[in-house]
Design an enzyme around this catalytic site. Structure first.
Site, short mmCIF file in Angstrom:
data_model
loop_
_atom_site.label_atom_id
_atom_site.label_comp_id
_atom_site.label_asym_id
_atom_site.label_seq_id
_atom_site.Cartn_x
_atom_site.Cartn_y
_atom_site.Cartn_z
N PHE A 60 30.63 -94.39 136.43
CA PHE A 60 30.92 -93.30 135.47
C PHE A 60 31.27 -93.92 134.13
O PHE A 60 32.32 -94.53 133.96
CB PHE A 60 32.05 -92.40 135.98
CG PHE A 60 32.21 -91.15 135.16
CD1 PHE A 60 31.17 -90.22 135.07
CD2 PHE A 60 33.37 -90.90 134.45
CE1 PHE A 60 31.29 -89.06 134.29
CE2 PHE A 60 33.51 -89.75 133.68
CZ PHE A 60 32.47 -88.83 133.60
N THR B 162 39.55 -50.36 159.51
CA THR B 162 39.35 -51.81 159.62
C THR B 162 39.64 -52.27 161.05
O THR B 162 39.05 -53.23 161.53
CB THR B 162 40.24 -52.59 158.62
OG1 THR B 162 41.61 -52.47 158.98
CG2 THR B 162 40.01 -52.12 157.20
N ASP B 163 40.52 -51.54 161.72
CA ASP B 163 40.81 -51.88 163.12
C ASP B 163 39.56 -51.71 164.00
O ASP B 163 39.30 -52.51 164.89
CB ASP B 163 41.95 -50.98 163.64
CG ASP B 163 42.47 -51.47 164.98
OD1 ASP B 163 42.99 -52.61 165.04
OD2 ASP B 163 42.32 -50.73 165.97
N HIS C 112 39.64 -88.40 143.60
CA HIS C 112 39.79 -89.65 142.86
C HIS C 112 40.45 -90.74 143.69
O HIS C 112 41.44 -90.50 144.38
CB HIS C 112 40.64 -89.42 141.60
CG HIS C 112 40.09 -88.37 140.69
ND1 HIS C 112 38.87 -88.49 140.06
CD2 HIS C 112 40.59 -87.17 140.32
CE1 HIS C 112 38.65 -87.41 139.32
NE2 HIS C 112 39.67 -86.59 139.46
N GLN D 73 28.13 -84.96 139.03
CA GLN D 73 27.17 -83.93 138.65
C GLN D 73 25.75 -84.34 139.07
O GLN D 73 24.98 -83.52 139.59
CB GLN D 73 27.21 -83.72 137.11
CG GLN D 73 28.45 -83.02 136.60
CD GLN D 73 29.61 -83.96 136.24
OE1 GLN D 73 29.76 -85.02 136.83
NE2 GLN D 73 30.43 -83.55 135.29
N ARG E 274 32.74 -97.65 141.51
CA ARG E 274 33.94 -96.93 141.93
C ARG E 274 33.71 -96.31 143.30
O ARG E 274 32.57 -96.24 143.78
CB ARG E 274 34.30 -95.83 140.91
CG ARG E 274 33.27 -94.73 140.85
CD ARG E 274 33.68 -93.55 139.95
NE ARG E 274 32.64 -92.53 139.93
CZ ARG E 274 32.75 -91.35 139.35
NH1 ARG E 274 33.87 -91.03 138.70
NH2 ARG E 274 31.76 -90.49 139.39
N LYS F 133 38.01 -55.75 157.54
CA LYS F 133 38.98 -56.58 158.26
C LYS F 133 38.62 -58.04 157.99
O LYS F 133 37.51 -58.47 158.28
CB LYS F 133 38.92 -56.29 159.77
CG LYS F 133 40.04 -56.93 160.55
CD LYS F 133 41.40 -56.32 160.23
CE LYS F 133 41.78 -55.23 161.19
NZ LYS F 133 43.00 -54.52 160.75
N ASN G 170 36.22 -83.90 142.96
CA ASN G 170 36.15 -85.35 142.84
C ASN G 170 37.47 -85.92 143.37
O ASN G 170 38.50 -85.83 142.71
CB ASN G 170 35.95 -85.72 141.36
CG ASN G 170 35.60 -87.18 141.17
OD1 ASN G 170 35.59 -87.95 142.13
ND2 ASN G 170 35.31 -87.57 139.93
O1 LIG Z 1 31.56 -87.91 138.23
C1 LIG Z 1 32.40 -87.61 137.36
N1 LIG Z 1 32.15 -86.56 136.54
C2 LIG Z 1 33.02 -86.16 135.56
O2 LIG Z 1 32.75 -85.20 134.79
C3 LIG Z 1 34.23 -86.88 135.45
N2 LIG Z 1 35.31 -86.76 134.62
C4 LIG Z 1 36.19 -87.72 135.00
O3 LIG Z 1 37.32 -87.90 134.46
N3 LIG Z 1 35.70 -88.47 136.02
C5 LIG Z 1 34.47 -87.96 136.34
N4 LIG Z 1 33.56 -88.31 137.26
#
Ligand SMILES: O=c1[nH]c(=O)c2[nH]c(=O)[nH]c2[nH]1
Length: 286
Positions: free
Chosen positions: A153, A57-58, A241, A213, A170, A12, A239
């Site tokens: 970056f 499951t009940d 953006h 990363q 950024r 469930k 990410n």
């Molecule tokens: O921290 C980031 N890792 C990426 O692999 C990546 N690729 C991207 O377009 N922007 C970012 N920023």
């Protein structure tokens, strides 16, 4: 043509369970989303329709509610372990139980009044099998964090399709989904949870980031080096953006002040950080 039954499980999903504890005029609540999934001797059920080994499951749902009354709900990992062990030890046909719980946090607004906290959810996934093997993952989802500077970056591969401008400053924003594996059974899942969460936030805020990363690794590393009871952290971080808006048509400059917060597409950065000597994960992540 000959076919056979492959891996299977049933249960469930998403039993919503709210447990109120009435301590005189002061009440406490636990707000859970419980999913149970069982497997074992299920050949007959699939091949011939014989349900003799099937715990409905009940019933699994009812067991979660009954256990909330009978045993109370403490740490979600402990409640999940209680349920998983119950299914495996009481049903000969059930060889393996997986119990996943999400806990929604409420803050106190008064003695019997509560306010839901943001979107963040505490999670756990417990496995228990009839050989007595047990694994416990704890985690969280939707921990939304943002740094307004300290993120760069650049230096990435540039090919004929690359348009992304390099940046040394950024906005870095993400909604963290994290799961961590306990090496054994913990004494205090609550304290452990608070400490790992604190480490994730501390590393996110404190790392000068050259990529998400690198930040992901720093977060996992900080949790593992601070919390001896865990051996692996898996992180999934979109990410989120933030694009600088071009204000030049209005005769305005934009020195990292006004952004368009895009919701999709988003980069999705995922990874695992683990101790060199982490024991085999077995079925923990299934
Ligand atoms: O921290 C980031 N890792 C990426 O692999 C990546 N690729 C991207 O377009 N922007 C970012 N920023």
């Amino acid at each position: 043509m000959s076919v056979k039954l492959g891996p299977n499980r049933y249960g469930k999903s998403e039993t919503r369970l709210v447990r109120v504890v009435r301590d005189g005029p002061v009440h406490h609540i636990k707000d859970l989303n419980v999913s149970t999934s069982l497997s074992g001797d299920m050949e007959a059920a699939h091949l011939t329709g014989d349900n003799a080994g099937v715990l409905p499951t009940d019933t699994q749902k009812n067991t979660a509610y009954a256990f909330a009354k009978r045993h109370g709900v403490g740490q979600i990992e402990e409640f999940a372990l209680l349920l998983a062990r119950h299914f495996v030890t009481t049903q000969p046909s059930i060889h393996h139980a997986r119990v996943e719980i999400g806990e929604y946090a409420w803050s106190r607004g008064g003695p019997h009044s509560f306010v839901r906290d943001g979107g963040e959810v505490r999670t756990c996934v417990v496995h228990h099998d009839r050989d007595g093997r047990t694994t416990v993952l704890s985690g969280l989802t939707d921990l939304v964090v943002l740094n307004t500077t300290g993120s760069e970056f650049h230096g990435y591969v540039v090919d004929e399709y690359t348009t992304l401008p390099p940046t040394t400053d950024r906005v870095l924003a993400t909604a963290v989904t994290a799961r961590w594996r306990h090496t054994g059974e913990s004494e205090s899942y609550g304290k452990s949870y608070e400490e790992v969460r604190r480490c994730l936030l501390e590393a996110f805020a404190g790392t000068h980031s050259r990529s998400l990363q690198q930040t992901l690794y720093a977060m996992g590393e900080h949790a593992l080096t601070t919390c001896p009871e865990i051996c692996e952290v898996r992180l999934s971080m979109p990410n989120k953006h933030h694009f600088l808006v071009d204000l030049s048509p209005f005769g305005l400059d934009n020195d990292n002040e006004v952004y368009h917060a895009a919701d999709r597409p988003y980069g999705l950065i995922e990874g695992s950080v683990l101790r060199e000597d982490a024991p085999d994960a077995g079925f923990a992540w299934e």
